[in-house]
Design an enzyme around this catalytic site. Sequence first.
Site, PDB file in Angstrom:
ATOM      1  N   HIS A  24      48.608  43.280  44.481  1.00 30.63           N
ATOM      2  CA  HIS A  24      49.970  42.877  44.126  1.00 30.63           C
ATOM      3  C   HIS A  24      50.774  43.998  43.468  1.00 30.63           C
ATOM      4  CE1 HIS A  24      48.042  41.860  40.269  1.00 30.63           C
ATOM      5  NE2 HIS A  24      47.387  40.884  40.848  1.00 30.63           N
ATOM      6  N   HIS A  78      38.801  32.443  34.527  1.00 27.88           N
ATOM      7  CA  HIS A  78      40.190  32.777  34.877  1.00 27.88           C
ATOM      8  C   HIS A  78      40.468  32.193  36.258  1.00 27.88           C
ATOM      9  CE1 HIS A  78      43.903  34.827  35.261  1.00 27.88           C
ATOM     10  NE2 HIS A  78      43.480  35.986  35.712  1.00 27.88           N
ATOM     11  N   GLU A  80      42.976  32.906  38.446  1.00 30.89           N
ATOM     12  CA  GLU A  80      43.653  33.714  39.461  1.00 30.89           C
ATOM     13  C   GLU A  80      42.798  33.736  40.736  1.00 30.89           C
ATOM     14  OE1 GLU A  80      46.296  37.831  39.434  1.00 30.89           O
ATOM     15  OE2 GLU A  80      44.840  37.472  37.846  1.00 30.89           O
ATOM     16  N   ASP A  82      41.750  35.745  42.935  1.00 30.16           N
ATOM     17  CA  ASP A  82      40.697  36.730  43.189  1.00 30.16           C
ATOM     18  C   ASP A  82      39.402  36.345  42.484  1.00 30.16           C
ATOM     19  OD1 ASP A  82      42.382  37.320  40.948  1.00 30.16           O
ATOM     20  OD2 ASP A  82      41.362  39.220  40.680  1.00 30.16           O
ATOM     21  N   HIS A 144      44.859  38.018  30.719  1.00 34.53           N
ATOM     22  CA  HIS A 144      46.291  38.221  30.801  1.00 34.53           C
ATOM     23  C   HIS A 144      47.044  36.984  31.330  1.00 34.53           C
ATOM     24  CE1 HIS A 144      46.353  39.317  35.315  1.00 34.53           C
ATOM     25  NE2 HIS A 144      45.144  38.915  35.047  1.00 34.53           N
ATOM     26  N   ASP A 163      38.827  39.770  32.893  1.00 31.94           N
ATOM     27  CA  ASP A 163      39.548  40.969  33.331  1.00 31.94           C
ATOM     28  C   ASP A 163      39.466  42.111  32.328  1.00 31.94           C
ATOM     29  OD1 ASP A 163      40.431  40.310  35.887  1.00 31.94           O
ATOM     30  OD2 ASP A 163      42.168  39.225  35.158  1.00 31.94           O
ATOM     31  N   TYR A 191      43.631  50.538  35.196  1.00 33.68           N
ATOM     32  CA  TYR A 191      43.592  49.075  35.205  1.00 33.68           C
ATOM     33  C   TYR A 191      44.278  48.524  33.962  1.00 33.68           C
ATOM     34  CZ  TYR A 191      41.487  44.410  35.673  1.00 33.68           C
ATOM     35  OH  TYR A 191      41.292  43.062  35.793  1.00 33.68           O
ATOM     36  N   HIS A 222      35.890  42.692  37.433  1.00 32.65           N
ATOM     37  CA  HIS A 222      36.171  43.729  38.427  1.00 32.65           C
ATOM     38  C   HIS A 222      35.463  45.013  38.018  1.00 32.65           C
ATOM     39  CE1 HIS A 222      39.259  41.405  40.487  1.00 32.65           C
ATOM     40  NE2 HIS A 222      39.917  41.238  39.354  1.00 32.65           N
TER      41      HIS A 222
END
Length: 394
Positions: A24, A78, A80, A82, A144, A163, A191, A222
Amino acid sequence: MNNVKLAENVYYVGAVDWNLRDFHGYTTPRGVTYNSYLIIDEKICLIDTVKAPFAQELLERISQIIDPAKIDYIITNHIEPDHSSALPMVMARAPQAKVLLTEHGRTGILKHYQQNYDFQVVKEGDVLDLGRNKLRFVPVPMLHWPDSMISYLTGEQILFSNDAFGQHISTTKRFDDENDINEVLYEAEKYYANILMPFGKMVVKAVDKLKELPIKIIAPSHGVVWRTHIPEIVSKYQEWGRGRAVSKVIIAYDSMWGSTERMARTILDGVAAAGVTGKLYKMSSADRSEVVRDMLEAGGILIGSSTLNNGMLPNMGALMTYLKGLRPSGKIGAAFGAYGWGGGAQASIEEMLKSAGIAVEQQGLALKWVPDAEELGKCFEFGREFAKKVLTRV
């Protein structure tokens, strides 16, 4: 499949996306990983899932260790996509599993997947007993997303950090000490700058919470798993969260017919003459997320643009919009550029710098048409004076 063991009965079962180059708007030349971890105890627990296209790979990795139907708990740190978009596929194989997450997480999962799973909402200090080990939950809202939390495995002393402490880097080696640590730290900085920079105050609070925990391994969502360079990356997060700045000036610009570029190069000479490190980026060819990584620890940011339709060039508008969202702290900035019959770019830049939380402590420099020798001298002094201001602040 190569299922990597983090500790006794704790496995990496995630996926490596070698081909993704855009996250993104954040460029990922080294690819991305979607980390998921399996804990085999008296109760079986899966920490996060993966991005949906890799769901089958996740299930195959789990199946080499245990039948997915035996999973008792799925921790959603989280929501999100991904991290969570493979959840429906995993739940189809483990329909009896309980999904543990924050209240914001429950709301988000319901909205994303329209499935009312067996949810268990957790809050600060809650503990899940797995048998030999326990999981402690630490919500970190807005680090975040509002739903974000981290999970800590007692006994093995593993922090599943979501994250935080992540990097976008693809590798066949799962641990920090198995890779080039300079590459890993570079990607960790990039990152942080592009994803976590706006949340510095929350980062500091979260790191302070972690001081209470003995940590042998940090397993982020990640990138590589930290087991050797933990003090180094935690120290970096403390510095970045507090907005630490060094004597460095980043000059980012775009130029229509070369006049603003001549200004930028001469300003850079002035910065260097003051004894400050300078970096120059032309935004029509530079990678924005790399530039932002370089800005993370810079004490000063200079933005230059030719005037187009009484405003800045489109590449500069994109950068300034990006910076407005990231809100870098502890920095000063100024604007410069050339114009023809009418200016306007510098005023627009200054407005955007202020809206990004960057202090504008020096009047901008705008020159008409092509700078002559005297005006280039002004550019040199502009850069030198700005650099001196940076030196007084770091």
